[in-house]
Scaffold this motif. Sequence first.
Motif, mmCIF file in Angstrom:
data_model
loop_
_atom_site.group_PDB
_atom_site.id
_atom_site.type_symbol
_atom_site.label_atom_id
_atom_site.label_comp_id
_atom_site.label_asym_id
_atom_site.label_seq_id
_atom_site.Cartn_x
_atom_site.Cartn_y
_atom_site.Cartn_z
ATOM 1 N N PRO A 277 0.814 -1.223 0.000
ATOM 2 C CA PRO A 277 0.000 0.000 0.000
ATOM 3 C C PRO A 277 0.844 1.268 0.000
ATOM 4 O O PRO A 277 0.535 2.224 -0.715
ATOM 5 N N ALA A 278 1.922 1.276 0.771
ATOM 6 C CA ALA A 278 2.789 2.450 0.805
ATOM 7 C C ALA A 278 3.477 2.662 -0.534
ATOM 8 O O ALA A 278 3.627 3.797 -1.007
ATOM 9 N N ARG A 281 1.034 4.210 -2.937
ATOM 10 C CA ARG A 281 0.840 5.638 -2.662
ATOM 11 C C ARG A 281 2.008 6.447 -3.209
ATOM 12 O O ARG A 281 1.823 7.507 -3.822
ATOM 13 N N ALA A 286 -2.422 4.522 -5.618
ATOM 14 C CA ALA A 286 -3.291 4.025 -4.556
ATOM 15 C C ALA A 286 -4.770 4.173 -4.879
ATOM 16 O O ALA A 286 -5.590 3.336 -4.483
ATOM 17 N N ASP A 287 -5.137 5.221 -5.596
ATOM 18 C CA ASP A 287 -6.541 5.451 -5.917
ATOM 19 C C ASP A 287 -6.954 4.807 -7.236
ATOM 20 O O ASP A 287 -8.114 4.913 -7.650
ATOM 21 N N ASP A 303 -4.164 -2.739 7.351
ATOM 22 C CA ASP A 303 -4.299 -2.103 6.037
ATOM 23 C C ASP A 303 -5.725 -2.225 5.517
ATOM 24 O O ASP A 303 -6.233 -1.296 4.858
ATOM 25 N N ASN A 308 -6.795 0.438 2.744
ATOM 26 C CA ASN A 308 -5.689 0.336 1.795
ATOM 27 C C ASN A 308 -5.735 -0.993 1.042
ATOM 28 O O ASN A 308 -5.023 -1.172 0.062
#
Length: 377
Positions: A277-278, A281, A286-287, A303, A308
Amino acid sequence: MSTLSLRNGAHKGAALLVLGLALVAATGCGSNSGGSAAQSGGGAGVAEAQTLTKQATTRPTSIGLTKPIGKPVPTGKKVVFISCGVEACEIQGNIIKQGAADLGWTAETIGTDGSPEQLQNAFKTALRQGADGVIINAVNRASVAKQIEQAKKEGVAFVTSASVDEPGDGILANIADKRNSGNIGEHLAAQIVADSNGKANTLFVNISAFQILKALGDQFSSSYKKYCPDCKYDALDIPVTSLGKDAPDRIVSYLRSHPQVNYVVLSVSNALGAGLPAALRAAGLADKVKIVGQSGDSQTFQDLQAKNINSVAAYDYYTVDYLMLDALARHFAGAPPQRANPPLWLVTPENMPAEATKGLFPVVPTYRDEFKKLWGK
């Protein structure tokens, strides 16, 4: 398979426990690379996927095994659990100890790093110490063939889980086998098709070194195509040596070169998802990409809680461990074996139990009472 806390020493014994442990994925690189997401939207396949997903996101209330042993289970048996050495295995040792006590038995754990040599030595130690039953997760027959043969000669029962080997010839039972992995694969496919309304472009991320995952991946691919023939699909294999290291970078690199992908499936969430997830981003993705997967640890569910991750097929270690003990109990009681898949639950941010963020948790809270009733205890 399943899954585990594989961030440290992932390429050793932890690999054995993707369980169900774990379990997954297409063989090779997949046939449909890149391309835009399907624009079909709706349809009979999507409706079927939505129905299956609705059922799977409802928390199970039963372990799925209903036939009592019906005969007295002898007490005083000694069970030895041979651990792979990672956190999840250590927790399983405690679960098995609890279940053995419920049966009036004793249980001990022998720790290893999961390597064939240490598994073999631990198996020899268990036999030498007078074990009545031996349990090893996700082991291949070939790696402990001599020890299984010796156990058979001595009348010692051997049980495993998340293995590719069929029961028989010294293996009393294999819990959470390829059929269970396939069941997980189908539900993950249905969840993506339902969530996308038939507009998915999916990357399946696998660890092909884990043999038990093949059934999950094969079933995911076939179910995905069944529910959404026009949805795009590709697969990416991650080497074991990348776990806990550059696995997120490899996934992000693929996504950057295939910007149409909007879903990523992790065959083992905690092994492949640590740091993902990081990384998404940081890459500005992420989106744009939703993550789904199988199995998880406390970080996975943290998460998930933070949204996430989109969904996780929880691997029910508690029921799996008790099913292994149930196989031993029926064997010692002289009762016929019974087979049941562990309960399957698709966990989302909306239905996630609070205890999930603290580590392993039972999918069916009443599992212990149900087993004790079956055992006449």
